[in-house]
Design an enzyme around this catalytic site. Structure first.
Site, PDB file in Angstrom:
ATOM      1  N   TYR A  31       0.853  -1.198   0.000  1.00 18.27           N
ATOM      2  CA  TYR A  31       0.000   0.000   0.000  1.00 18.27           C
ATOM      3  C   TYR A  31       0.886   1.245   0.000  1.00 18.27           C
ATOM      4  O   TYR A  31       1.902   1.278  -0.684  1.00 18.27           O
ATOM      5  CB  TYR A  31      -1.007  -0.053   1.155  1.00 18.27           C
TER       6      TYR A  31
ATOM      7  N   ASP B 234     -13.617   5.741   3.302  1.00 18.55           N
ATOM      8  CA  ASP B 234     -12.396   5.690   4.113  1.00 18.55           C
ATOM      9  C   ASP B 234     -11.658   7.015   4.103  1.00 18.55           C
ATOM     10  O   ASP B 234     -11.054   7.397   5.105  1.00 18.55           O
ATOM     11  CB  ASP B 234     -11.485   4.572   3.605  1.00 18.55           C
ATOM     12  N   ASP B 235     -11.682   7.739   2.997  1.00 21.03           N
ATOM     13  CA  ASP B 235     -10.979   9.019   2.914  1.00 21.03           C
ATOM     14  C   ASP B 235     -11.585  10.043   3.871  1.00 21.03           C
ATOM     15  O   ASP B 235     -10.875  10.889   4.414  1.00 21.03           O
ATOM     16  CB  ASP B 235     -11.028   9.563   1.486  1.00 21.03           C
TER      17      ASP B 235
ATOM     18  N   GLU C 118     -13.814   4.674  -2.103  1.00 22.46           N
ATOM     19  CA  GLU C 118     -12.395   5.000  -1.967  1.00 22.46           C
ATOM     20  C   GLU C 118     -11.917   5.926  -3.071  1.00 22.46           C
ATOM     21  O   GLU C 118     -12.111   5.650  -4.265  1.00 22.46           O
ATOM     22  CB  GLU C 118     -11.573   3.703  -2.014  1.00 22.46           C
ATOM     23  N   ASP C 119     -11.313   7.044  -2.687  1.00 25.43           N
ATOM     24  CA  ASP C 119     -10.631   7.948  -3.611  1.00 25.43           C
ATOM     25  C   ASP C 119     -11.528   8.478  -4.728  1.00 25.43           C
ATOM     26  O   ASP C 119     -11.115   8.579  -5.894  1.00 25.43           O
ATOM     27  CB  ASP C 119      -9.393   7.272  -4.192  1.00 25.43           C
TER      28      ASP C 119
ATOM     29  N   ARG D 204      -9.529  10.775  -7.592  1.00 23.45           N
ATOM     30  CA  ARG D 204      -8.613  11.484  -6.684  1.00 23.45           C
ATOM     31  C   ARG D 204      -7.801  10.460  -5.909  1.00 23.45           C
ATOM     32  O   ARG D 204      -8.059  10.184  -4.743  1.00 23.45           O
ATOM     33  CB  ARG D 204      -9.413  12.365  -5.716  1.00 23.45           C
TER      34      ARG D 204
END
Length: 539
Positions: free
Chosen positions: A96, A261-262, A238-239, A149
């Site tokens: 990661y 999660d961000d 996510e993202d 992103r």
């Protein structure tokens, strides 16, 4: 019969879920038609891990280590996870952050093993067929991105698939989610990254991003179809870009089992680090003032959870908001500014304007600065020295990743504050010796909390995940930081302890679900033991 047996054995060696390579016993080799297909002497798990570690130690570049591990993941899943579990601190930065950033940037050039589900805007109206093509009979956790992103790297389009794959590896290694019950997903609606549009090897759609109703309809179709096939699945967003991230969380949080999660995972791990720092400062959360460099998903997510924590500790919510200030691309977010996005409005206070971050520091006089804007070097000597002048122990959280996007490194933070900074980062930094002290900085890495959050929610079969679960996770993680950790400046436990931490967090989150009527699974007598037993072990 003999031919069938040999064929069966060969199939097993090609299946990463069933293949154990030279670890198959003589009895298994005879039963499964593997005799003659492997070296004659079985190897132990310890020998296998040692062999892989030796091979990896000869590889210099992190991206090359990542490709080696990807190959291992593709042909012997249990060995891959044994290696990751037993040497977490060494290989998590490869699987990661920070290495995953480079994996994403080069994804179309290094693609070898199909893994997960690819949905494009061209599949609108046909997503059910794609979902049915997924071989997994059960799926407990989906991590999905649209690649808009990625970390601090911006729009990566389809190349963003590296993030769901990496995150789900951590779900298994850190919290024991069965890898056969995980599914990485990328939703390709195009990219605005001109470099990829011009790249002849780019694997994604070659047009600018589709937005508006067509985009929303595709996301809705995806959500409905995966929940139709796997009704209890947890979806981790996510993202996504700022607008879509907040919109999707607002749309789905109270309707399905999901989280971002961000926004929420980053908030939980950051607040946990703050709680650890307060043990060193011997102060309360109510005595702190926070200034965020950035005002997007991570910043407002962290700030909102801090407000929730202050309210939970007895403070009026309107007063709690005043403890958090944002600094975006236009300067300090104030009440006099117009056209602010909805997520910024609660943090727009009656303050003088400030166009430079150092001026905002002098105006707000924060006890903690939090960098989440991917502006490398933004926490420069001037900023750090000002923080040291204001505070005996300034909290400096340089959380942007990968490493190239960090607001400052650990050595700079300690050096410019005469060794008084309480530092956390988004990417790993080595130990530092400054002012006669030895510091071991640790990442405010989301892997401390999101795997445990998912574990607890999946175990309890929660219907949805309210913000209280993330506050619970933050406090539970903070309890696991020892006095020895604090003495060396570590605001988090060792990454080698993350699996044990996930058991504690998973049990606490499941307990929250049971106590608040959100669980649909029966509660066991010994919740923590049951959560630990539920976890996948690569044996």
């Amino acid at each position: 019969m003999t031919d069938c047996s040999k064929h069966s054995g060969a199939d097993i060696l090609m299946d990463p879920h069933r293949n154990h390579g030279v670890a198959f016993s003589q009895k298994e080799r005879a039963e499964l038609g593997l005799r003659g297909l492997l070296p004659p002497v079985p190897a132990s798990s310890e020998q296998q891990v040692a062999r892989m570690h030796e091979m990896l130690s000869r590889i210099e570049l992190p991206i090359d280590k990542a490709m080696f591990l990807d190959s291992l993941h593709a042909h012997d899943e249990s060995l891959f996870f044994r290696l990751l579990i037993e040497r977490t601190e060494e290989y998590m930065p490869i699987v990661y952050t920070p290495t995953v950033g480079e994996v994403c940037q080069r994804f179309s050039h290094i693609f070898r093993y199909p893994r997960g589900l690819y949905i494009s805007i061209n599949d609108a109206g046909q997503v059910r067929e794609l979902v049915e093509n997924v071989p997994n009979e059960e799926v407990d956790v989906i991590v999905v991105t649209d690649g808009q992103r990625i970390l601090g790297l911006g729009d990566q389009g389809l190349n963003g698939m590296g993030i769901p794959v990496g995150k789900l590896s951590l779900y298994t290694a850190c919290a024991g989610i069965d890898p056969a019950k995980t599914l990485p997903v990328v939703i390709d609606v195009g990219t605005n990254n001109q470099e990829y549009l011009n790249d002849p090897l780019y694997l994604g759609l070659r047009h600018e991003r589709i937005t508006g109703e067509r985009y929303a309809a595709l996301i809705e179709e995806f959500v409905q179809e995966v929940r139709r096939r796997w009704p209890n699945v947890l979806i981790q967003f996510e993202d996504f870009g700022n607008h879509n991230a907040f919109e999707l969380l607002h749309r789905y949080q109270e309707k399905i089992l999901c989280f971002n999660d961000d926004i929420q995972g980053t908030a939980a791990v950051t607040l946990s680090g703050v709680y650890s720092a307060l043990r060193i400062k011997k102060e309360t959360l109510a005595e702190q003032r926070f200034l965020f460099l950035g005002a997007g998903e991570a910043a407002t997510g962290i700030a909102t959870l801090i407000v929730d924590a202050l309210v939970d500790e007895g403070m009026d919510r309107a007063e709690a908001y005043k403890h958090c200030c944002l600094f975006d691309s236009k300067g300090l977010v104030t009440a006099s500014r117009t056209g602010l996005a909805a997520n910024k409005l609660p943090f727009a206070h009656d303050l003088d304007s400030a166009d430079k971050f150092i001026d905002a520091v002098r105006l707000v006089r924060p006890t903690c600065i939090v960098g989440v804007a991917a502006q490398p070097g933004a926490f420069n000597s001037e900023v750090l020295r000002e923080m040291a002048a204001i505070n005996e122990h300034p909290m400096v959280f340089a959380l942007s990743n990968p490493t190239s996007r960090a607001e400052c490194d650990a050595e700079t933070a300690y050096r410019e504050t005469d060794g008084r900074a309480l530092f956390a980062s988004g990417s790993p930094f080595p130990p530092v010796d400054v002012c006669g002290k030895h510091f071991v900085p640790r990442q405010g890495n989301n892997c401390y909390v999101f795997p445990g959050l998912g574990l607890g929610a999946v175990f309890a079969k929660a219907t949805w995940m309210p913000d209280g679960m993330f506050l619970t996770a933050a406090r539970e993680l903070a309890k696991l930081v020892s006095e020895e950790d604090l003495a060396q400046g570590s605001l988090y436990p060792s990454l080698g302890e993350v699996r044990a931490a996930s058991v504690k967090i998973g049990a606490a989150v499941a307990d929250y679900a049971y106590r608040h009527g959100l669980a649909t699974a029966d509660r066991p007598d010994d919740l923590e033991a049951a959560v630990a037993a539920f976890m996948y072990k690569p044996e």
